[in-house]
Design a protein around this motif. Structure first.
Motif, PDB file in Angstrom:
ATOM      1  N   THR A  57       0.816  -1.221   0.000  1.00  0.00           N
ATOM      2  CA  THR A  57       0.000   0.000   0.000  1.00  0.00           C
ATOM      3  C   THR A  57       0.844   1.264   0.000  1.00  0.00           C
ATOM      4  O   THR A  57       0.392   2.297  -0.455  1.00  0.00           O
ATOM      5  N   THR A  58       2.071   1.177   0.490  1.00  0.00           N
ATOM      6  CA  THR A  58       2.892   2.383   0.614  1.00  0.00           C
ATOM      7  C   THR A  58       4.010   2.471  -0.420  1.00  0.00           C
ATOM      8  O   THR A  58       4.357   3.554  -0.864  1.00  0.00           O
ATOM      9  N   ASP A  59       4.587   1.328  -0.810  1.00  0.00           N
ATOM     10  CA  ASP A  59       5.700   1.302  -1.756  1.00  0.00           C
ATOM     11  C   ASP A  59       5.753  -0.070  -2.424  1.00  0.00           C
ATOM     12  O   ASP A  59       6.606  -0.894  -2.088  1.00  0.00           O
ATOM     13  N   PRO A  60       4.851  -0.325  -3.380  1.00  0.00           N
ATOM     14  CA  PRO A  60       4.764  -1.658  -3.977  1.00  0.00           C
ATOM     15  C   PRO A  60       6.093  -2.192  -4.530  1.00  0.00           C
ATOM     16  O   PRO A  60       6.328  -3.397  -4.508  1.00  0.00           O
ATOM     17  N   ALA A  61       6.951  -1.328  -5.004  1.00  0.00           N
ATOM     18  CA  ALA A  61       8.235  -1.791  -5.552  1.00  0.00           C
ATOM     19  C   ALA A  61       9.116  -2.414  -4.472  1.00  0.00           C
ATOM     20  O   ALA A  61      10.031  -3.177  -4.784  1.00  0.00           O
ATOM     21  N   ALA A  62       8.850  -2.129  -3.207  1.00  0.00           N
ATOM     22  CA  ALA A  62       9.647  -2.664  -2.100  1.00  0.00           C
ATOM     23  C   ALA A  62       9.153  -4.019  -1.613  1.00  0.00           C
ATOM     24  O   ALA A  62       9.780  -4.623  -0.753  1.00  0.00           O
ATOM     25  N   THR A  63       8.054  -4.509  -2.163  1.00  0.00           N
ATOM     26  CA  THR A  63       7.508  -5.781  -1.676  1.00  0.00           C
ATOM     27  C   THR A  63       8.359  -6.951  -2.140  1.00  0.00           C
ATOM     28  O   THR A  63       9.014  -6.906  -3.183  1.00  0.00           O
ATOM     29  N   TYR A  64       8.319  -7.998  -1.351  1.00  0.00           N
ATOM     30  CA  TYR A  64       8.993  -9.246  -1.687  1.00  0.00           C
ATOM     31  C   TYR A  64       8.451  -9.789  -3.010  1.00  0.00           C
ATOM     32  O   TYR A  64       9.212 -10.201  -3.880  1.00  0.00           O
ATOM     33  N   LEU A  65       7.139  -9.767  -3.160  1.00  0.00           N
ATOM     34  CA  LEU A  65       6.517 -10.325  -4.354  1.00  0.00           C
ATOM     35  C   LEU A  65       6.936  -9.595  -5.624  1.00  0.00           C
ATOM     36  O   LEU A  65       7.026 -10.196  -6.688  1.00  0.00           O
ATOM     37  N   GLN A  66       7.211  -8.306  -5.533  1.00  0.00           N
ATOM     38  CA  GLN A  66       7.637  -7.531  -6.697  1.00  0.00           C
ATOM     39  C   GLN A  66       9.138  -7.626  -6.944  1.00  0.00           C
ATOM     40  O   GLN A  66       9.610  -7.314  -8.027  1.00  0.00           O
ATOM     41  N   ALA A  77      -4.614  -2.015  -4.153  1.00  0.00           N
ATOM     42  CA  ALA A  77      -4.900  -1.645  -2.767  1.00  0.00           C
ATOM     43  C   ALA A  77      -6.131  -0.743  -2.744  1.00  0.00           C
ATOM     44  O   ALA A  77      -6.112   0.339  -3.330  1.00  0.00           O
ATOM     45  N   PRO A  78      -7.198  -1.185  -2.090  1.00  0.00           N
ATOM     46  CA  PRO A  78      -8.403  -0.355  -2.040  1.00  0.00           C
ATOM     47  C   PRO A  78      -8.207   0.847  -1.125  1.00  0.00           C
ATOM     48  O   PRO A  78      -7.411   0.813  -0.198  1.00  0.00           O
ATOM     49  N   ALA A  79      -8.921   1.898  -1.415  1.00  0.00           N
ATOM     50  CA  ALA A  79      -8.840   3.095  -0.574  1.00  0.00           C
ATOM     51  C   ALA A  79     -10.240   3.428  -0.093  1.00  0.00           C
ATOM     52  O   ALA A  79     -11.196   3.229  -0.828  1.00  0.00           O
ATOM     53  N   PRO A  80     -10.366   3.878   1.134  1.00  0.00           N
ATOM     54  CA  PRO A  80      -9.335   3.959   2.163  1.00  0.00           C
ATOM     55  C   PRO A  80      -9.037   2.565   2.714  1.00  0.00           C
ATOM     56  O   PRO A  80      -9.865   1.660   2.611  1.00  0.00           O
ATOM     57  N   MET A  81      -7.845   2.416   3.283  1.00  0.00           N
ATOM     58  CA  MET A  81      -7.462   1.113   3.802  1.00  0.00           C
ATOM     59  C   MET A  81      -6.607   1.272   5.051  1.00  0.00           C
ATOM     60  O   MET A  81      -5.717   2.109   5.094  1.00  0.00           O
ATOM     61  N   SER A  82      -6.890   0.442   6.040  1.00  0.00           N
ATOM     62  CA  SER A  82      -6.076   0.376   7.244  1.00  0.00           C
ATOM     63  C   SER A  82      -4.926  -0.591   7.003  1.00  0.00           C
ATOM     64  O   SER A  82      -5.150  -1.783   6.785  1.00  0.00           O
ATOM     65  N   SER A 119     -12.460   3.730  11.026  1.00  0.00           N
ATOM     66  CA  SER A 119     -13.335   3.604   9.875  1.00  0.00           C
ATOM     67  C   SER A 119     -13.568   2.138   9.533  1.00  0.00           C
ATOM     68  O   SER A 119     -12.627   1.394   9.260  1.00  0.00           O
ATOM     69  N   ALA A 120     -14.820   1.730   9.537  1.00  0.00           N
ATOM     70  CA  ALA A 120     -15.150   0.339   9.212  1.00  0.00           C
ATOM     71  C   ALA A 120     -14.790   0.019   7.766  1.00  0.00           C
ATOM     72  O   ALA A 120     -14.343  -1.087   7.463  1.00  0.00           O
ATOM     73  N   VAL A 121     -14.936   0.980   6.866  1.00  0.00           N
ATOM     74  CA  VAL A 121     -14.597   0.751   5.460  1.00  0.00           C
ATOM     75  C   VAL A 121     -13.102   0.508   5.320  1.00  0.00           C
ATOM     76  O   VAL A 121     -12.675  -0.435   4.648  1.00  0.00           O
ATOM     77  N   ALA A 122     -12.294   1.329   5.970  1.00  0.00           N
ATOM     78  CA  ALA A 122     -10.835   1.161   5.900  1.00  0.00           C
ATOM     79  C   ALA A 122     -10.422  -0.174   6.527  1.00  0.00           C
ATOM     80  O   ALA A 122      -9.547  -0.870   6.011  1.00  0.00           O
ATOM     81  N   ARG A 123     -11.067  -0.530   7.632  1.00  0.00           N
ATOM     82  CA  ARG A 123     -10.776  -1.815   8.286  1.00  0.00           C
ATOM     83  C   ARG A 123     -11.116  -2.975   7.357  1.00  0.00           C
ATOM     84  O   ARG A 123     -10.313  -3.879   7.152  1.00  0.00           O
ATOM     85  N   ASP A 124     -12.307  -2.945   6.777  1.00  0.00           N
ATOM     86  CA  ASP A 124     -12.750  -4.027   5.898  1.00  0.00           C
ATOM     87  C   ASP A 124     -11.885  -4.114   4.639  1.00  0.00           C
ATOM     88  O   ASP A 124     -11.558  -5.209   4.185  1.00  0.00           O
ATOM     89  N   ASN A 125     -11.515  -2.967   4.081  1.00  0.00           N
ATOM     90  CA  ASN A 125     -10.628  -2.967   2.916  1.00  0.00           C
ATOM     91  C   ASN A 125      -9.269  -3.560   3.280  1.00  0.00           C
ATOM     92  O   ASN A 125      -8.675  -4.296   2.493  1.00  0.00           O
ATOM     93  N   GLY A 126      -8.785  -3.248   4.470  1.00  0.00           N
ATOM     94  CA  GLY A 126      -7.525  -3.813   4.940  1.00  0.00           C
ATOM     95  C   GLY A 126      -7.610  -5.322   5.083  1.00  0.00           C
ATOM     96  O   GLY A 126      -6.685  -6.053   4.707  1.00  0.00           O
ATOM     97  N   HIS A 127      -8.724  -5.803   5.612  1.00  0.00           N
ATOM     98  CA  HIS A 127      -8.928  -7.253   5.746  1.00  0.00           C
ATOM     99  C   HIS A 127      -8.876  -7.928   4.377  1.00  0.00           C
ATOM    100  O   HIS A 127      -8.196  -8.935   4.191  1.00  0.00           O
ATOM    101  N   SER A 128      -9.586  -7.361   3.423  1.00  0.00           N
ATOM    102  CA  SER A 128      -9.617  -7.950   2.076  1.00  0.00           C
ATOM    103  C   SER A 128      -8.228  -7.964   1.454  1.00  0.00           C
ATOM    104  O   SER A 128      -7.819  -8.964   0.852  1.00  0.00           O
ATOM    105  N   TYR A 129      -7.500  -6.861   1.602  1.00  0.00           N
ATOM    106  CA  TYR A 129      -6.158  -6.781   1.022  1.00  0.00           C
ATOM    107  C   TYR A 129      -5.212  -7.764   1.715  1.00  0.00           C
ATOM    108  O   TYR A 129      -4.439  -8.457   1.058  1.00  0.00           O
ATOM    109  N   GLY A 130      -5.284  -7.847   3.033  1.00  0.00           N
ATOM    110  CA  GLY A 130      -4.447  -8.788   3.773  1.00  0.00           C
ATOM    111  C   GLY A 130      -4.723 -10.227   3.380  1.00  0.00           C
ATOM    112  O   GLY A 130      -3.796 -11.037   3.252  1.00  0.00           O
ATOM    113  N   GLU A 131      -5.989 -10.572   3.177  1.00  0.00           N
ATOM    114  CA  GLU A 131      -6.338 -11.921   2.721  1.00  0.00           C
ATOM    115  C   GLU A 131      -5.734 -12.212   1.357  1.00  0.00           C
ATOM    116  O   GLU A 131      -5.213 -13.305   1.110  1.00  0.00           O
TER     117      GLU A 131
END
Length: 145
Positions: A57-66, A77-82, A119-131
């Motif tokens: 969510t902050t620096d995709p180029a720094a991810t292991y997967l990338q 990454a959905p916005a807003p997201m926790s 924010s419930a929306v940010a929390r739920d978006n974070g859950h989806s992204y983490g999954e």
């Protein structure tokens, strides 16, 4: 209060301890991740999932997967997201997959994990992204032995 990484690292270490502890009836353990090599592999997968849930969510180029020789496409990454929710969910999903014998403990810790984002929306978006990140990491590492 501990940050997300500290909280989930402690949960990982407790799962490892429980994995190699005698059962309540005194019988020997039957670990989900038998031996130090499998345990270190499991801890690496869990921590890489947390890492990529944060940096996706902050620096995709720094991810292991990338940064793999053949990069793995990250989900949008959905916005807003926790980010804390994304990291916590990535940790919980990978833990539940790698340490199924300790699901009750992992679920209890997941319920105790306090998402600082109101924010419930940010929390739920974070859950989806983490999954999604956890699923990618587990799929990538499924055949590595």
């Amino acid at each position: 209060m501990k940050n997300s990484v500290e909280f989930w690292s402690d949960v990982c270490l407790e799962c490892t301890r429980r994995d190699f502890s005698k059962k309540p009836d005194g019988s020997p353990p039957k670990p989900d991740q038998g031996g130090p090599t499998r345990t270190s592999r499991a801890l690496a997968i869990i921590h890489l999932a947390m890492h990529d849930a944060h940096f996706g969510t902050t620096d995709p180029a720094a991810t292991y997967l990338q940064r793999l020789a053949t990069p793995v496409a990250l989900p949008a990454a959905p916005a807003p997201m926790s980010t804390d929710s994304a990291m916590g969910t990535a940790a919980a999903v990978t833990l539940l997959t790698l340490y199924p014998s300790h699901a009750a403990y992992i679920n209890r810790m997941s319920a105790a994990f306090i998402d600082p984002d109101p924010s419930a929306v940010a929390r739920d978006n974070g859950h989806s992204y983490g999954e999604a990140i956890a699923a990618l990491m587990l799929t990538l590492r499924a055949g590595d032995g």
